[in-house]
Design an enzyme around this catalytic site. Structure first.
Site, PDB file in Angstrom:
ATOM      1  N   CYS A 182     -28.420  14.629   5.878  1.00 32.18           N
ATOM      2  CA  CYS A 182     -28.693  13.937   7.135  1.00 32.18           C
ATOM      3  C   CYS A 182     -27.400  13.577   7.874  1.00 32.18           C
ATOM      4  O   CYS A 182     -26.356  13.344   7.252  1.00 32.18           O
ATOM      5  CB  CYS A 182     -29.495  12.673   6.874  1.00 32.18           C
TER       6      CYS A 182
ATOM      7  N   ALA B 224     -22.084  13.847  -2.060  1.00 28.45           N
ATOM      8  CA  ALA B 224     -21.670  13.550  -3.435  1.00 28.45           C
ATOM      9  C   ALA B 224     -20.154  13.463  -3.586  1.00 28.45           C
ATOM     10  O   ALA B 224     -19.651  12.749  -4.450  1.00 28.45           O
ATOM     11  CB  ALA B 224     -22.227  14.610  -4.379  1.00 28.45           C
TER      12      ALA B 224
ATOM     13  N   GLY C  80     -36.927  25.619  -5.421  1.00 26.82           N
ATOM     14  CA  GLY C  80     -35.656  25.073  -5.866  1.00 26.82           C
ATOM     15  C   GLY C  80     -34.884  24.306  -4.810  1.00 26.82           C
ATOM     16  O   GLY C  80     -33.712  23.968  -5.029  1.00 26.82           O
ATOM     17  N   CYS C  81     -35.502  24.047  -3.660  1.00 31.93           N
ATOM     18  CA  CYS C  81     -34.825  23.268  -2.622  1.00 31.93           C
ATOM     19  C   CYS C  81     -34.733  21.811  -3.079  1.00 31.93           C
ATOM     20  O   CYS C  81     -35.758  21.164  -3.324  1.00 31.93           O
ATOM     21  CB  CYS C  81     -35.590  23.373  -1.312  1.00 31.93           C
TER      22      CYS C  81
ATOM     23  N   HIS D 248     -32.436  23.657   6.139  1.00 33.27           N
ATOM     24  CA  HIS D 248     -31.083  24.163   5.921  1.00 33.27           C
ATOM     25  C   HIS D 248     -31.127  25.474   5.152  1.00 33.27           C
ATOM     26  O   HIS D 248     -32.160  25.864   4.603  1.00 33.27           O
ATOM     27  CB  HIS D 248     -30.240  23.150   5.141  1.00 33.27           C
TER      28      HIS D 248
END
Length: 345
Positions: free
Chosen positions: A49, A55, A153-154, A160
């Protein structure tokens, strides 16, 4: 449509077993959870976002359109060392270098491509072409791919895709390069250009079309509602698209993806990706055997909760499908092109 038979896939030089009668068998197996319908438009804990902290501690800018950034957990890095030498031919290794990027399509998490405007989809296409040209200036292969939905697996509910550029040709690229090169040598015409002309004439596997593009459930499809997006003109790479072809690509993508969502009235999961002529050192070589195309591989079979599993026979022998490509195409073709969420109540 009623009897099992095998179909040849000339693009992969392999076969798929079609067993249409099996689609009637009862199902008491795994049921998937439908995707959530209450995805917040903006979530500070969603690393994709605008304004969110990722991370690695970096903060996303307050972007409004497309946004590209380096993958924080890349599968390929540009400075990976050479692997050690092997003393036996059964234990070979090779260098693998590259870069991995993430591209957000839109700033809103509750949107997907079929719910975006044509102008917004066109901006995605332009960003794809720009990345393909930029990374393709030095890397032999640039793989643009989208994993849509948690089932595929998203890990973050946000529109995106990913772009991985590699110092080598991956397996699928090498395979398609060989088969398309052989077809041009033997028949004098690019395989997928000839295939698109044949499918446009036959109509039975056609899903949607316009002046520049067509979408078919390929004759050799493996996944139940797999589709192949093809240009009508001979085009080698995404960055070679003309202005009008980019506009018409946005339109046909929107139409296809709306039909996908309307199939089971759910945000339809899939993995998709673009394949075009290799780049980097291959830019100086003749690549006329290549034809640009996009693969869509959706897993759903009977409903939003029943998926196709590639196990058993598929893993140990060869691919197998129940629904025929013609049945799948007819089903998709008959669906409305107004999204189920946007229909008048």
């Amino acid at each position: 449509a009623e009897h099992q038979h095998a179909r040849y896939n000339p693009l992969r030089d392999d076969w798929v077993l079609v067993s249409a009668h099996r689609v009637k068998r009862p199902w008491q197996g795994q049921l998937e959870k439908p995707p959530p319908e209450d995805v917040p438009r903006w979530d500070p804990n969603n690393p994709l976002c605008p304004g969110a902290t990722r991370a690695n501690g970096e903060v996303n800018p307050p972007y409004e359109g497309t946004f590209v950034f380096p993958n924080d957990f890349p599968a390929l890095q540009p400075d990976a060392p050479e692997p050690g030498d092997s003393n036996h031919p059964l234990f070979r290794a090779a260098a693998a270098r590259g870069v991995c990027k993430v591209m957000c399509f839109h700033s809103w998490s509750d949107l997907t491509l079929p719910l975006m405007s044509l102008a917004e989809i066109r901006a995605v296409i332009d960003a794809w072409a720009e990345l393909a040209a930029e990374l393709g200036a030095s890397y032999p292969w640039v793989q643009i791919f989208e994993n849509k939905g948690a089932m595929m697996g998203c890990s973050n509910p946000h529109p995106h895709c990913q772009v991985w550029a590699s110092s080598f040709l991956p397996n699928e690229a090498r395979l398609e390069d060989r088969t398309q090169r052989q077809h041009l040598s033997q028949h004098g015409v690019p395989m997928l250009l000839e295939y698109a002309e044949q499918e446009a004439r036959r109509k039975e596997r056609l899903v949607v079309e316009n002046a520049d593009w067509l979408v078919v459930v390929p004759y050799w499809a493996t996944w139940p509602y797999q589709t192949l997006l093809l240009p009508r003109r001979h085009i080698c790479r995404l960055q070679d698209l003309r202005e009008g072809e980019r506009d018409s690509l946005a339109s046909i993508m929107q139409r296809l993806l709306i039909k996908y969502d309307n199939l089971f009235e759910v945000s339809f999961p899939y993995s998709m990706g673009w394949h075009g002529a290799p780049t980097g050192p291959y830019l100086e070589e003749e690549c006329g055997h290549w034809q640009l195309h996009a693969h869509y591989y959706p897993p759903l079979l009977r409903s939003a909760t029943v998926r196709k599993f590639m196990v058993g026979y598929e893993m140990l022998a060869q691919a197998q499908r129940d629904l025929t490509p013609e049945q799948a195409a007819e089903h998709l073709r008959s669906l409305p092109e107004v999204h189920y969420k946007q229909r008048a109540k």
